[in-house]
Write a protein that holds these residues in place. Structure first.
Motif, PDB file in Angstrom:
ATOM      1  N   SER A  50       0.859  -1.134   0.052  1.00 23.33           N
ATOM      2  CA  SER A  50       0.092   0.084   0.106  1.00 23.33           C
ATOM      3  C   SER A  50       0.897   1.183  -0.084  1.00 23.33           C
ATOM      4  N   TRP A  51       1.864   1.417   0.753  1.00 18.57           N
ATOM      5  CA  TRP A  51       2.797   2.508   0.834  1.00 18.57           C
ATOM      6  C   TRP A  51       3.494   2.625  -0.435  1.00 18.57           C
ATOM      7  N   ASN A  52       3.876   1.609  -0.952  1.00 20.81           N
ATOM      8  CA  ASN A  52       4.574   1.710  -2.342  1.00 20.81           C
ATOM      9  C   ASN A  52       3.649   2.147  -3.384  1.00 20.81           C
ATOM     10  N   MET A  53       2.410   1.776  -3.356  1.00 24.60           N
ATOM     11  CA  MET A  53       1.515   2.413  -4.091  1.00 24.60           C
ATOM     12  C   MET A  53       1.406   3.927  -4.397  1.00 24.60           C
ATOM     13  N   THR A  54       1.723   4.585  -3.258  1.00 21.62           N
ATOM     14  CA  THR A  54       1.442   6.000  -3.002  1.00 21.62           C
ATOM     15  C   THR A  54       2.928   6.732  -3.607  1.00 21.62           C
ATOM     16  N   TYR A  55       3.815   6.040  -4.264  1.00 19.42           N
ATOM     17  CA  TYR A  55       5.418   6.391  -4.611  1.00 19.42           C
ATOM     18  C   TYR A  55       4.906   7.435  -5.860  1.00 19.42           C
ATOM     19  N   GLY A  56       5.333   8.712  -5.639  1.00 13.80           N
ATOM     20  CA  GLY A  56       5.312   9.666  -6.702  1.00 13.80           C
ATOM     21  C   GLY A  56       4.035  10.440  -6.708  1.00 13.80           C
ATOM     22  N   GLU A  57       3.317  10.440  -5.621  1.00 11.44           N
ATOM     23  CA  GLU A  57       1.958  11.235  -5.666  1.00 11.44           C
ATOM     24  C   GLU A  57       2.430  12.480  -5.499  1.00 11.44           C
ATOM     25  N   ASP A  64       4.418  16.165 -15.681  1.00 11.93           N
ATOM     26  CA  ASP A  64       5.903  15.947 -15.215  1.00 11.93           C
ATOM     27  C   ASP A  64       6.205  16.826 -14.500  1.00 11.93           C
ATOM     28  N   LYS A  65       5.696  17.532 -13.536  1.00 11.69           N
ATOM     29  CA  LYS A  65       6.057  18.724 -12.651  1.00 11.69           C
ATOM     30  C   LYS A  65       5.587  18.273 -11.362  1.00 11.69           C
ATOM     31  N   LEU A  66       6.617  18.938 -10.428  1.00 19.45           N
ATOM     32  CA  LEU A  66       6.321  18.764  -9.033  1.00 19.45           C
ATOM     33  C   LEU A  66       5.025  19.195  -8.660  1.00 19.45           C
ATOM     34  N   LYS A  67       4.017  18.660  -7.861  1.00 25.43           N
ATOM     35  CA  LYS A  67       2.884  19.409  -7.133  1.00 25.43           C
ATOM     36  C   LYS A  67       3.238  20.574  -6.354  1.00 25.43           C
ATOM     37  N   GLU A  68       2.161  21.233  -6.053  1.00 27.50           N
ATOM     38  CA  GLU A  68       2.373  22.276  -5.189  1.00 27.50           C
ATOM     39  C   GLU A  68       2.977  21.853  -3.750  1.00 27.50           C
ATOM     40  N   ASP A  69       2.512  21.017  -3.259  1.00 30.79           N
ATOM     41  CA  ASP A  69       2.641  20.290  -1.817  1.00 30.79           C
ATOM     42  C   ASP A  69       3.675  19.060  -2.092  1.00 30.79           C
ATOM     43  N   GLY A  70       4.561  19.120  -3.394  1.00 30.97           N
ATOM     44  CA  GLY A  70       5.120  17.920  -3.260  1.00 30.97           C
ATOM     45  C   GLY A  70       6.240  17.611  -2.305  1.00 30.97           C
ATOM     46  N   LYS A  75       8.326  13.875   1.779  1.00 32.21           N
ATOM     47  CA  LYS A  75       8.541  13.905   3.156  1.00 32.21           C
ATOM     48  C   LYS A  75       7.710  12.891   4.037  1.00 32.21           C
ATOM     49  N   GLN A  76       6.392  12.947   3.973  1.00 39.97           N
ATOM     50  CA  GLN A  76       5.327  12.049   4.356  1.00 39.97           C
ATOM     51  C   GLN A  76       5.643  10.678   4.056  1.00 39.97           C
ATOM     52  N   PHE A  77       5.921  10.636   2.626  1.00 41.03           N
ATOM     53  CA  PHE A  77       6.464   8.977   2.236  1.00 41.03           C
ATOM     54  C   PHE A  77       7.603   8.318   2.718  1.00 41.03           C
ATOM     55  N   ASN A  78       8.426   9.309   2.723  1.00 39.40           N
ATOM     56  CA  ASN A  78       9.620   8.815   3.469  1.00 39.40           C
ATOM     57  C   ASN A  78       9.424   8.580   4.956  1.00 39.40           C
ATOM     58  N   ARG A  79       8.831   9.326   5.581  1.00 44.21           N
ATOM     59  CA  ARG A  79       8.403   9.143   7.052  1.00 44.21           C
ATOM     60  C   ARG A  79       7.644   7.681   7.178  1.00 44.21           C
ATOM     61  N   ALA A  80       6.945   7.557   6.385  1.00 41.21           N
ATOM     62  CA  ALA A  80       6.151   6.325   6.480  1.00 41.21           C
ATOM     63  C   ALA A  80       6.917   5.041   5.975  1.00 41.21           C
ATOM     64  N   GLY A  81       7.918   5.286   5.130  1.00 38.67           N
ATOM     65  CA  GLY A  81       8.789   4.008   4.652  1.00 38.67           C
ATOM     66  C   GLY A  81       9.850   3.823   5.609  1.00 38.67           C
ATOM     67  N   GLU A  82      10.288   4.713   6.449  1.00 38.69           N
ATOM     68  CA  GLU A  82      11.195   4.544   7.528  1.00 38.69           C
ATOM     69  C   GLU A  82      10.457   3.663   8.499  1.00 38.69           C
ATOM     70  N   VAL A 101      16.096   3.426   1.701  1.00 43.29           N
ATOM     71  CA  VAL A 101      16.383   4.598   0.722  1.00 43.29           C
ATOM     72  C   VAL A 101      15.387   5.453   0.763  1.00 43.29           C
ATOM     73  N   PRO A 102      15.295   6.804   1.178  1.00 37.05           N
ATOM     74  CA  PRO A 102      14.404   7.513   0.814  1.00 37.05           C
ATOM     75  C   PRO A 102      14.264   8.223  -0.490  1.00 37.05           C
ATOM     76  N   SER A 103      13.154   8.669  -0.896  1.00 39.91           N
ATOM     77  CA  SER A 103      12.945   9.105  -2.159  1.00 39.91           C
ATOM     78  C   SER A 103      13.514  10.501  -2.076  1.00 39.91           C
ATOM     79  N   THR A 104      14.351  11.060  -3.423  1.00 41.90           N
ATOM     80  CA  THR A 104      14.789  12.316  -3.569  1.00 41.90           C
ATOM     81  C   THR A 104      14.295  12.793  -4.821  1.00 41.90           C
ATOM     82  N   SER A 105      13.210  12.199  -5.462  1.00 42.87           N
ATOM     83  CA  SER A 105      12.694  12.515  -6.693  1.00 42.87           C
ATOM     84  C   SER A 105      12.087  14.203  -6.603  1.00 42.87           C
TER      85      SER A 105
END
Length: 113
Positions: A50-57, A64-70, A75-82, A101-105
């Motif tokens: 479930s966590w992995n399915m949220t990758y890239g939200e 192909d641009k960063l969302k306003e609150d991206g 950061k939330q994705f990485n905290r959940a991954g930790e 390995v935290p996301s840095t995209s």
């Protein structure tokens, strides 16, 4: 469970989100590991999937641009991954070394905007 290492068995695993792949990888050769091949509880497998399915939200895939609150979403994705990585360590850390390995995209997308 096979990977591309010399003995075809990973000694350590990394947890890293990705699109279209399970979030577990051999930390040495980089092969994607089938989550079903690990002795993890059903609840943890479901949580990781479930966590992995949220990758890239944090990315607007249409533009192909960063969302306003991206940055915050990543950061939330990485905290959940930790937190999930800690749970994986508790369940199979005696068998494998486990790293996260935290996301840095988001940073990459913000640099190109």
């Amino acid at each position: 469970m096979l990977c591309g290492c010399e003995h075809s068995i990973p000694a350590s695993l990394k947890i890293e989100g990705d699109v279209g792949a399970d979030p577990l990888w051999c930390a040495n050769c980089g092969y994607n590991i089938d989550i079903a091949d690990l002795p993890l509880s059903n609840n943890l497998v479901a949580a990781l999937s479930s966590w992995n399915m949220t990758y890239g939200e944090w990315i607007d895939w249409n533009t192909d641009k960063l969302k306003e609150d991206g940055i915050q979403l990543e950061k939330q994705f990485n905290r959940a991954g930790e937190a999930l990585t800690e749970k994986v360590r508790r369940e199979i850390g005696h068998i494998y070394g486990i790293t996260f390995v935290p996301s840095t995209s988001a940073r990459l997308y913000s640099e190109t905007s």
